[in-house]
Design a protein around this motif. Structure first.
Motif, PDB file in Angstrom:
ATOM      1  N   LYS A  20       0.826  -1.214   0.000  1.00  0.00           N
ATOM      2  CA  LYS A  20       0.000   0.000   0.000  1.00  0.00           C
ATOM      3  C   LYS A  20       0.855   1.257   0.000  1.00  0.00           C
ATOM      4  O   LYS A  20       0.527   2.241  -0.668  1.00  0.00           O
ATOM      5  CB  LYS A  20      -0.952  -0.011   1.195  1.00  0.00           C
ATOM      6  CG  LYS A  20      -2.079  -0.999   1.053  1.00  0.00           C
ATOM      7  CD  LYS A  20      -2.966  -1.020   2.277  1.00  0.00           C
ATOM      8  CE  LYS A  20      -4.049  -2.076   2.135  1.00  0.00           C
ATOM      9  NZ  LYS A  20      -4.880  -2.172   3.332  1.00  0.00           N
ATOM     10  N   LYS A  21       1.949   1.241   0.737  1.00  0.00           N
ATOM     11  CA  LYS A  21       2.841   2.399   0.769  1.00  0.00           C
ATOM     12  C   LYS A  21       3.449   2.640  -0.614  1.00  0.00           C
ATOM     13  O   LYS A  21       3.504   3.766  -1.092  1.00  0.00           O
ATOM     14  CB  LYS A  21       3.947   2.207   1.807  1.00  0.00           C
ATOM     15  CG  LYS A  21       4.879   3.412   1.893  1.00  0.00           C
ATOM     16  CD  LYS A  21       5.891   3.260   2.995  1.00  0.00           C
ATOM     17  CE  LYS A  21       5.280   3.770   4.273  1.00  0.00           C
ATOM     18  NZ  LYS A  21       6.273   3.966   5.343  1.00  0.00           N
ATOM     19  N   VAL A  22       3.882   1.576  -1.271  1.00  0.00           N
ATOM     20  CA  VAL A  22       4.460   1.689  -2.616  1.00  0.00           C
ATOM     21  C   VAL A  22       3.412   2.214  -3.593  1.00  0.00           C
ATOM     22  O   VAL A  22       3.689   3.097  -4.411  1.00  0.00           O
ATOM     23  CB  VAL A  22       5.039   0.333  -3.076  1.00  0.00           C
ATOM     24  CG1 VAL A  22       5.399   0.358  -4.556  1.00  0.00           C
ATOM     25  CG2 VAL A  22       6.259  -0.027  -2.237  1.00  0.00           C
ATOM     26  N   ALA A  23       2.187   1.699  -3.513  1.00  0.00           N
ATOM     27  CA  ALA A  23       1.116   2.166  -4.401  1.00  0.00           C
ATOM     28  C   ALA A  23       0.863   3.653  -4.200  1.00  0.00           C
ATOM     29  O   ALA A  23       0.669   4.398  -5.176  1.00  0.00           O
ATOM     30  CB  ALA A  23      -0.159   1.365  -4.160  1.00  0.00           C
ATOM     31  N   GLY A  31       0.398   9.894 -10.873  1.00  0.00           N
ATOM     32  CA  GLY A  31      -1.004  10.277 -10.972  1.00  0.00           C
ATOM     33  C   GLY A  31      -1.869   9.163 -11.505  1.00  0.00           C
ATOM     34  O   GLY A  31      -1.752   8.021 -11.084  1.00  0.00           O
ATOM     35  N   ASN A  32      -2.713   9.481 -12.471  1.00  0.00           N
ATOM     36  CA  ASN A  32      -3.658   8.494 -12.985  1.00  0.00           C
ATOM     37  C   ASN A  32      -3.000   7.376 -13.790  1.00  0.00           C
ATOM     38  O   ASN A  32      -3.628   6.385 -14.088  1.00  0.00           O
ATOM     39  CB  ASN A  32      -4.762   9.168 -13.808  1.00  0.00           C
ATOM     40  CG  ASN A  32      -4.235   9.852 -15.040  1.00  0.00           C
ATOM     41  OD1 ASN A  32      -3.031   9.885 -15.284  1.00  0.00           O
ATOM     42  ND2 ASN A  32      -5.128  10.424 -15.827  1.00  0.00           N
ATOM     43  N   ARG A  33      -1.734   7.527 -14.151  1.00  0.00           N
ATOM     44  CA  ARG A  33      -1.030   6.447 -14.857  1.00  0.00           C
ATOM     45  C   ARG A  33      -0.646   5.326 -13.907  1.00  0.00           C
ATOM     46  O   ARG A  33      -0.297   4.240 -14.334  1.00  0.00           O
ATOM     47  CB  ARG A  33       0.207   6.988 -15.555  1.00  0.00           C
ATOM     48  CG  ARG A  33      -0.151   7.936 -16.692  1.00  0.00           C
ATOM     49  CD  ARG A  33       1.046   8.172 -17.529  1.00  0.00           C
ATOM     50  NE  ARG A  33       1.389   6.936 -18.209  1.00  0.00           N
ATOM     51  CZ  ARG A  33       1.499   6.818 -19.518  1.00  0.00           C
ATOM     52  NH1 ARG A  33       1.295   7.845 -20.274  1.00  0.00           N
ATOM     53  NH2 ARG A  33       1.836   5.671 -20.048  1.00  0.00           N
ATOM     54  N   ALA A  34      -0.674   5.595 -12.619  1.00  0.00           N
ATOM     55  CA  ALA A  34      -0.281   4.612 -11.608  1.00  0.00           C
ATOM     56  C   ALA A  34      -1.506   3.930 -11.027  1.00  0.00           C
ATOM     57  O   ALA A  34      -1.656   3.829  -9.823  1.00  0.00           O
ATOM     58  CB  ALA A  34       0.526   5.292 -10.513  1.00  0.00           C
ATOM     59  N   THR A  35      -2.381   3.430 -11.886  1.00  0.00           N
ATOM     60  CA  THR A  35      -3.604   2.807 -11.386  1.00  0.00           C
ATOM     61  C   THR A  35      -3.291   1.674 -10.422  1.00  0.00           C
ATOM     62  O   THR A  35      -3.913   1.547  -9.402  1.00  0.00           O
ATOM     63  CB  THR A  35      -4.467   2.267 -12.539  1.00  0.00           C
ATOM     64  OG1 THR A  35      -3.671   1.381 -13.320  1.00  0.00           O
ATOM     65  CG2 THR A  35      -4.994   3.405 -13.386  1.00  0.00           C
TER      66      THR A  35
END
Length: 128
Positions: A20-23, A31-35
């Motif tokens: 979760k921390k990495v996400a 941003g939105n590229r890191a879905t």
């Protein structure tokens, strides 16, 4: 580090916490590229058209899978590289342990399928 192995439930919780921390870090960076920086299937699908002409669809998929399945570990390493101060000692231990137990066999399998020589060029396997 404790002298007894961690309870598997505790280890799973620790792994999920690091994930979760990495996400969150990737969301901040991309941003939105890191879905979901921990989903490898889009990466496999990206590689298939490039690898299929040379290796055929099944072998291309296998190579892609072995390169993509450890994306969560790669994401951890990139996040740690850019923001080491955001990780605790325990989180680093959990992430490193996950990476060293998951990445090598996938990398070796991808290399072997691709036709790249897989050997112990650093001589660490004989060091025992």
């Amino acid at each position: 580090m404790t002298s007894t192995p961690p309870d598997s439930h505790d280890a799973c919780d620790a792994h999920q916490h690091v994930r979760k921390k990495v996400a969150a870090i990737f969301q901040e960076l991309a941003g939105n590229r890191a879905t979901q920086p921990t989903q490898g299937m889009p990466l496999v699908e990206t590689m298939l058209p490039v690898l299929t002409p040379e290796f055929g669809p099944e072998k291309a998929y296998d190579i892609g899978f072995h390169l993509a399945d450890w994306i969560e570990d790669a994401s951890f390493l990139v996040a740690l590289h850019f923001f080491p101060e955001r990780f605790t000692r325990e989180e680093i231990e959990v992430g490193v342990r996950g990476a060293v137990f998951h990445i090598p066999n996938h990398a070796a399998a991808a290399g072997a399928l691709y036709g790249a020589p897989v050997e112990d060029i650093f001589g660490v396997l004989d060091a025992g």
